[in-house]
Design a protein around this motif. Structure first.
Motif, short mmCIF file in Angstrom:
data_model
loop_
_atom_site.label_atom_id
_atom_site.label_comp_id
_atom_site.label_asym_id
_atom_site.label_seq_id
_atom_site.Cartn_x
_atom_site.Cartn_y
_atom_site.Cartn_z
N GLU A 1 0.84 -1.19 0.00
CA GLU A 1 0.00 0.00 0.00
C GLU A 1 0.88 1.25 0.00
N THR A 2 0.49 2.20 -0.82
CA THR A 2 1.24 3.43 -0.96
C THR A 2 0.57 4.58 -0.22
N ASP A 3 1.30 5.67 -0.07
CA ASP A 3 0.71 6.86 0.55
C ASP A 3 -0.52 7.33 -0.23
N THR A 4 -0.47 7.22 -1.54
CA THR A 4 -1.60 7.65 -2.37
C THR A 4 -2.83 6.81 -2.10
N GLN A 5 -2.66 5.50 -1.99
CA GLN A 5 -3.79 4.62 -1.71
C GLN A 5 -4.34 4.86 -0.31
N ILE A 6 -3.46 5.05 0.64
CA ILE A 6 -3.89 5.30 2.02
C ILE A 6 -4.67 6.60 2.10
N ALA A 7 -4.22 7.63 1.39
CA ALA A 7 -4.95 8.90 1.37
C ALA A 7 -6.34 8.72 0.77
N ALA A 8 -6.44 7.93 -0.30
CA ALA A 8 -7.73 7.69 -0.93
C ALA A 8 -8.66 6.90 0.00
N LYS A 9 -8.10 5.97 0.75
CA LYS A 9 -8.91 5.19 1.69
C LYS A 9 -9.40 6.07 2.85
N LEU A 10 -8.53 6.95 3.34
CA LEU A 10 -8.96 7.83 4.43
C LEU A 10 -10.09 8.74 3.96
N ALA A 11 -9.98 9.26 2.75
CA ALA A 11 -11.05 10.09 2.21
C ALA A 11 -12.34 9.28 2.07
N ALA A 12 -12.23 8.04 1.63
CA ALA A 12 -13.42 7.19 1.49
C ALA A 12 -14.08 6.96 2.83
N ALA A 13 -13.27 6.78 3.87
CA ALA A 13 -13.83 6.59 5.21
C ALA A 13 -14.63 7.82 5.65
N LEU A 14 -14.02 8.98 5.56
CA LEU A 14 -14.69 10.21 5.98
C LEU A 14 -15.93 10.48 5.13
N ARG A 15 -15.82 10.21 3.85
CA ARG A 15 -16.94 10.43 2.92
C ARG A 15 -18.16 9.59 3.29
N ASN A 16 -17.91 8.46 3.92
CA ASN A 16 -19.00 7.54 4.25
C ASN A 16 -19.33 7.50 5.75
N GLY A 17 -18.88 8.50 6.48
CA GLY A 17 -19.25 8.61 7.89
C GLY A 17 -18.54 7.65 8.81
N LEU A 18 -17.41 7.10 8.36
CA LEU A 18 -16.61 6.20 9.19
C LEU A 18 -15.45 6.97 9.79
#
Length: 259
Positions: A111-128
């Motif tokens: 996992e790269t920094d770019t993927q981790i950033a995208a996952k964190l955004a996905a979490a916040l976007r979905n109320g997690l």
């Protein structure tokens, strides 16, 4: 709802079978129903089981203050992502939390920094609420460890900033050299790094809590006191009575503060 003064999280990783996960959850649910510090909300507890057990684990903990989450998620909300699990589905299953960027994901799954950033955004976007894992590879000075964690944090927040997202984030500082070790990092080192991480200021409307992971277990919280906001627990909490001992330590710490 009042925020817990001490937060405890448990990742079950891939240690348990499905039935073992349910049995462990049932024992922990009984502890949670009876423990005053959990019942009154002073000590928060969240559990991250394997994906297939999320729904059943959530049912077991229903009626208790214990919340559940996932150990990972996909950066996309839907689509042709074979084998992945989306943020919307996790939220639909009752997840409140999602672990992001663990050292094992970086090391074994590249996992790269770019993927981790995208996952964190996905979490916040979905109320997690993201449980964002940060940590240096080698045992360095506290100042160097804080600097590395800051770099990792800034990288992880990049996509959320672009999407103008905000919210709560739990920073799980886990020095990589302490993960799976016989003992956690030295107490004074943990205190220094966590104090530094608490003082980090980043652009954007994010609220942080800092918990320590990396071979955390019974006895550590009592020694650290209020230098941390809580603990992120792995195998040392896989025995329910060991987890109860850690909850007892958290409760005693809060009682001592009030005295």
């Amino acid at each position: 709802m009042t925020q817990p003064r001490i937060m405890l999280g448990v990742s079950l990783k891939m240690y348990f079978s499905y039935q073992q996960t349910l049995a462990w959850s049932q024992e922990v649910a009984e502890i949670a129903r009876r423990h005053p510090a959990i019942v009154n909300g002073e000590v928060g507890l969240f559990v991250l089981p394997s994906f297939p057990a999320i729904a059943a684990t959530g049912e077991i903990f229903s009626g208790t203050p214990v919340t559940i989450g996932a150990q990972d998620l996909c950066w996309a909300d839907n689509g042709a992502w074979t084998g992945e699990v989306s943020g919307p589905m996790l939220a639909e299953l009752g997840s409140r939390w999602v672990e992001i960027g663990h050292a094992e994901r970086r090391r074994h799954f590249a996992e790269t920094d770019t993927q981790i950033a995208a996952k964190l955004a996905a979490a916040l976007r979905n109320g997690l609420t993201p449980v964002l894992c940060l940590g240096e590879e080698q045992h360095l000075s506290s100042e160097q460890a804080i600097a590395i964690c800051r770099q990792q944090l800034e990288a992880a927040l990049s996509e959320a900033r672009e999407q103008q997202l905000n919210g709560d984030i739990v920073i799980a500082w886990e020095p990589q050299w302490a993960i799976g070790a016989p003992a956690p990092a030295p107490d004074d080192f943990i205190a220094e790094v966590c104090a530094g991480l608490r003082q980090l200021r980043v652009a954007g409307d994010f609220r942080f809590r800092v918990i320590y992971g990396g071979s955390a277990g019974p006895g550590l919280l009592a020694r650290l006191g209020h230098h941390v906001d809580g603990l992120f627990l792995g195998r040392f909490a896989h025995q329910p009575q060991a987890l109860r001992q850690i909850i007892d330590e958290a409760a005693a710490l809060l009682t001592a503060t009030e005295a």
